[in-house]
Every structure is written in C-alpha cells, then in structure tokens.
Design a protein around this motif. Sequence first.
Motif, PDB file in Angstrom:
ATOM      1  N   ALA A 101       0.817  -1.216   0.000  1.00 14.61           N
ATOM      2  CA  ALA A 101       0.000   0.000   0.000  1.00 14.61           C
ATOM      3  C   ALA A 101       0.847   1.261   0.000  1.00 14.61           C
ATOM      4  O   ALA A 101       0.367   2.336  -0.385  1.00 14.61           O
ATOM      5  CB  ALA A 101      -0.938  -0.001   1.208  1.00 14.61           C
ATOM      6  N   CYS A 102       2.099   1.125   0.406  1.00 10.57           N
ATOM      7  CA  CYS A 102       3.001   2.293   0.469  1.00 10.57           C
ATOM      8  C   CYS A 102       4.259   1.982  -0.337  1.00 10.57           C
ATOM      9  O   CYS A 102       5.343   1.778   0.235  1.00 10.57           O
ATOM     10  CB  CYS A 102       3.357   2.634   1.909  1.00 10.57           C
ATOM     11  N   PRO A 103       4.170   1.913  -1.656  1.00 16.08           N
ATOM     12  CA  PRO A 103       5.332   1.542  -2.479  1.00 16.08           C
ATOM     13  C   PRO A 103       6.469   2.539  -2.395  1.00 16.08           C
ATOM     14  O   PRO A 103       7.601   2.215  -2.723  1.00 16.08           O
ATOM     15  CB  PRO A 103       4.749   1.468  -3.894  1.00 16.08           C
ATOM     16  N   LYS A 104       6.207   3.769  -1.984  1.00 15.67           N
ATOM     17  CA  LYS A 104       7.238   4.794  -1.894  1.00 15.67           C
ATOM     18  C   LYS A 104       7.717   5.012  -0.458  1.00 15.67           C
ATOM     19  O   LYS A 104       8.206   6.084  -0.116  1.00 15.67           O
ATOM     20  CB  LYS A 104       6.726   6.114  -2.470  1.00 15.67           C
ATOM     21  N   LEU A 105       7.567   3.997   0.366  1.00 21.31           N
ATOM     22  CA  LEU A 105       7.980   4.103   1.772  1.00 21.31           C
ATOM     23  C   LEU A 105       9.493   4.263   1.842  1.00 21.31           C
ATOM     24  O   LEU A 105      10.245   3.431   1.338  1.00 21.31           O
ATOM     25  CB  LEU A 105       7.539   2.851   2.531  1.00 21.31           C
ATOM     26  N   CYS A 106       9.967   5.321   2.443  1.00 19.45           N
ATOM     27  CA  CYS A 106      11.394   5.648   2.500  1.00 19.45           C
ATOM     28  C   CYS A 106      11.942   5.443   3.906  1.00 19.45           C
ATOM     29  O   CYS A 106      11.196   5.508   4.886  1.00 19.45           O
ATOM     30  CB  CYS A 106      11.636   7.107   2.075  1.00 19.45           C
ATOM     31  N   PRO A 107      13.250   5.219   4.026  1.00 19.10           N
ATOM     32  CA  PRO A 107      13.859   5.120   5.360  1.00 19.10           C
ATOM     33  C   PRO A 107      13.741   6.441   6.113  1.00 19.10           C
ATOM     34  O   PRO A 107      13.723   7.517   5.510  1.00 19.10           O
ATOM     35  CB  PRO A 107      15.322   4.771   5.082  1.00 19.10           C
ATOM     36  N   LEU A 108      13.659   6.321   7.403  1.00 23.38           N
ATOM     37  CA  LEU A 108      13.592   7.514   8.248  1.00 23.38           C
ATOM     38  C   LEU A 108      14.923   8.237   8.199  1.00 23.38           C
ATOM     39  O   LEU A 108      15.974   7.648   8.422  1.00 23.38           O
ATOM     40  CB  LEU A 108      13.268   7.108   9.688  1.00 23.38           C
ATOM     41  N   SER A 109      14.907   9.514   7.890  1.00 23.19           N
ATOM     42  CA  SER A 109      16.128  10.325   7.833  1.00 23.19           C
ATOM     43  C   SER A 109      16.192  11.227   9.042  1.00 23.19           C
ATOM     44  O   SER A 109      15.171  11.541   9.651  1.00 23.19           O
ATOM     45  CB  SER A 109      16.154  11.175   6.550  1.00 23.19           C
ATOM     46  N   GLY A 110      17.413  11.645   9.368  1.00 18.89           N
ATOM     47  CA  GLY A 110      17.594  12.528  10.514  1.00 18.89           C
ATOM     48  C   GLY A 110      17.037  13.907  10.243  1.00 18.89           C
ATOM     49  O   GLY A 110      16.776  14.301   9.109  1.00 18.89           O
ATOM     50  N   SER A 111      16.890  14.647  11.303  1.00 19.02           N
ATOM     51  CA  SER A 111      16.405  16.019  11.171  1.00 19.02           C
ATOM     52  C   SER A 111      17.423  16.860  10.423  1.00 19.02           C
ATOM     53  O   SER A 111      18.623  16.689  10.554  1.00 19.02           O
ATOM     54  CB  SER A 111      16.164  16.612  12.567  1.00 19.02           C
ATOM     55  N   ARG A 112      16.922  17.772   9.585  1.00 22.02           N
ATOM     56  CA  ARG A 112      17.834  18.620   8.835  1.00 22.02           C
ATOM     57  C   ARG A 112      18.721  19.472   9.727  1.00 22.02           C
ATOM     58  O   ARG A 112      19.800  19.869   9.344  1.00 22.02           O
ATOM     59  CB  ARG A 112      17.035  19.525   7.895  1.00 22.02           C
ATOM     60  N   GLY A 113      18.230  19.730  10.916  1.00 17.68           N
ATOM     61  CA  GLY A 113      19.028  20.558  11.823  1.00 17.68           C
ATOM     62  C   GLY A 113      20.016  19.767  12.656  1.00 17.68           C
ATOM     63  O   GLY A 113      20.715  20.322  13.482  1.00 17.68           O
ATOM     64  N   ALA A 114      20.054  18.440  12.430  1.00 25.80           N
ATOM     65  CA  ALA A 114      20.928  17.614  13.261  1.00 25.80           C
ATOM     66  C   ALA A 114      22.392  17.742  12.857  1.00 25.80           C
ATOM     67  O   ALA A 114      23.270  17.751  13.712  1.00 25.80           O
ATOM     68  CB  ALA A 114      20.485  16.147  13.173  1.00 25.80           C
ATOM     69  N   TRP A 115      22.668  17.832  11.548  1.00 25.09           N
ATOM     70  CA  TRP A 115      24.061  17.857  11.099  1.00 25.09           C
ATOM     71  C   TRP A 115      24.842  19.044  11.619  1.00 25.09           C
ATOM     72  O   TRP A 115      25.994  18.876  12.040  1.00 25.09           O
ATOM     73  CB  TRP A 115      24.113  17.779   9.579  1.00 25.09           C
ATOM     74  N   PRO A 116      24.301  20.248  11.603  1.00 23.61           N
ATOM     75  CA  PRO A 116      25.062  21.356  12.194  1.00 23.61           C
ATOM     76  C   PRO A 116      25.384  21.131  13.668  1.00 23.61           C
ATOM     77  O   PRO A 116      26.473  21.465  14.132  1.00 23.61           O
ATOM     78  CB  PRO A 116      24.141  22.567  11.996  1.00 23.61           C
TER      79      PRO A 116
END
Length: 377
Positions: A101-116
């Motif tokens: 039902a969710c063919p475009k299910l993507c892995p959970l990515s970190g918050s954009r503000g985490a890298w800084p």
Amino acid sequence: MQTFSRNADFASNLALAYAEYLDGVRPALQRVSMRLQGDGRQIALELRNLQTNAVQLWRLSQLRLVPDQATQDALVLARTDGDPARLIIRDRDSARQILAACPKLCPLSGSRGAWPKIAALAVAALAAIAAILFVLVPRTADIGADLIPPEAELALGQSAYERTLAAMEARECKGGEGSVALVRMTERLSTGLDLPYPLTVHVVDDPTINAFAFAGGHIAVFRGLIDFAATPDEVAAVLAHEIGHVANRDSTRTSLRMVGSFGIAGLLFGDVIGASGAAGLTQRYLQSSHSREAELAADAFAHRQLSRAGLSAAALGDMFNRMNDLPGGGDMGVMRHFSTHPEMLERAANAQAAGATSSGQPLLSDAEWQALRSICS
C-alpha cells in the motif's frame, strides 16, 4: 470515515492485524490493533491500544521505515513529525500489505538541523582534545617534573634508555680504557653540579652523529659522534649541552608529556595502541627536539659548565659549523636534534664567543682520547 476503495483488500486483511507499539517514553511494549481508514486524501492507520482503548491515526504519507538491527524479523515504522514512537509489525502478511500500500515508503532520515549540531559537537570535542594534549598535558608534565621523586625519575630514564637500545637493535659500548676516559670526561664536566642523581653516560654502537639525554641523568652518546669529533673537547661540548637538559629536567618533562599523550590516546582509541604507543615513545626519543627556550637554556648551561671545567665553549660552535658543512648535515642525527630552530648558526656563534678562554689543561691525554674513540672496537 469511508475506507478508500483501492485499499479495500488491504483494509480487510488488516481487520484482525496486530502490532507492538513503543511510545518513546516507557520501555514497555504495548499491544495495538491496526485498521486502515480514511478517504482519498487522508489514508491512515488506526492504532487502538488493547489495554487503554486509546486510538491514534498514523497517516500513510508520514510513515517511514526505521532500520533496526535488534528487530530484523519485523517491519519497524515511525512518523516524520519527530514523534519518537515506533510501530513494530512482526506479522509478515500484515507487513507485506503495508509495503504494497506504500510503495514509496522511505527510510527515516535525521532532522535537517541535526548535522550542524553534530558538526558543532565534533568541533568542540576536537578542541577539547587539543586543549588536553597541548595545554593540560604539558602543564601537568611541568608540575610533575618538579614533584617526581629522584628514584622514580632515575627508573623512568633507565627504562626509556633500555627500550631505545632494544628498538635500535644496538649495543652499549663499555669497559676498558675507553670507559675510564669517558668517566674522566664526565667527572670534569660535573664540576660544581648538585644533581639528585648521578650522571650516567652511555656510548651506543651506532654510526649516527647523535646524542641525547633521558630522564634521571642518563645520557646517550653515539659512536658516530665520537668518530666525527676532531677533539675530545668537541665531544665534551655536546655532552655539556645534554647535561644542561638533565639539570633543567627537560627530558623528564618530555617523558611525562609523551606518557600523558599516549594515555589520552589510549582512552580515546582503546588499548589497541599500547604497543604502537610504546614504539612511538622510543621513536620520539630518537627524534626529540626541545623548545627553543629549552635549547637556549641548555646552551647557556653548557657555556657555564665548560668554563667551570676550564674548557672552551667554542668547541660546541666548531662542531656545529663542521656538521653544517656536511652534505645533508642539517638532517643528520645530532644536527636534527640541535637545528630544530633557524637560529642554529647564531647559537654556534654564541658558543664560540662564550668560549674565548680556557685553562689550557687538556681534557684527555692522547692515549685516553684514542681509547675513547675505539671504545666500540
């Protein structure tokens, strides 16, 4: 709400499906039932807690896969809104239905503000390590050099000398008239000294033009330096400089700094560097260079001590100048040890100026000088 028609089979298959739920606060797994509901715009998983009967709606568009090594036999889902909750689906049929039902299910990515933030923490950690290695460890070593008992300092130098000799696969030359001549030279250079331990001068059977001091009064003079010297006064001049490092405890500070640095590295990277750290400690002795201030202080000590012994400090400058004239001289043993700073030629000139006078009493007789030169034969 009406179930979206394209997911009718999915909805019917999930009618009796169950999963485990972690709310991100408590470590306990909670049993939930799953049911698909919604219209064409908002399709969601309805999660009903079997204990509390509480209901949550997780929109399919917000679902993400969570890689989890601890639950490789399950499908772990999370939401993209930062909620720490996790949905663990162990039933394979239910997991396949959700993935279909969710063919475009993507892995959970970190918050954009985490890298800084991660970068800032990494920079702060490196700055802290640098402060420890280049500020705290040297300062602690300086204090420790004044507090360490003479017995411990003597043992530290003896151990370092033995490790260095083993690493070089060299032998110590001793015995016979050559050792007697070396003792006589050392005694004359010890005039007026008040050290907490005796001076122990070793001759190392190695052709490198080199000499350096260890902690606790141990000094190594290489056969190559004795062979290169034109007179016994030149050997004595270099030896007086090394005695200056002993008197000023420069080598003790260097030893404590290296031990502290390898200790910090061991805490950071584990005991795997233990053997290589010991080897690095030995190499650091062979290639050691003290600070500009320490070298100048050892020069000044040598000038004074040679004068006390009735010898000319000009011999130190003569030897430096002859070494500097050799092809690649600046990279040779003792030259690398003494020429760390560009003021080397100026220091040679200072030595020659300081040694204008001498008592005229020979340091060694011709026979003693020849015996010293053949000490390793």
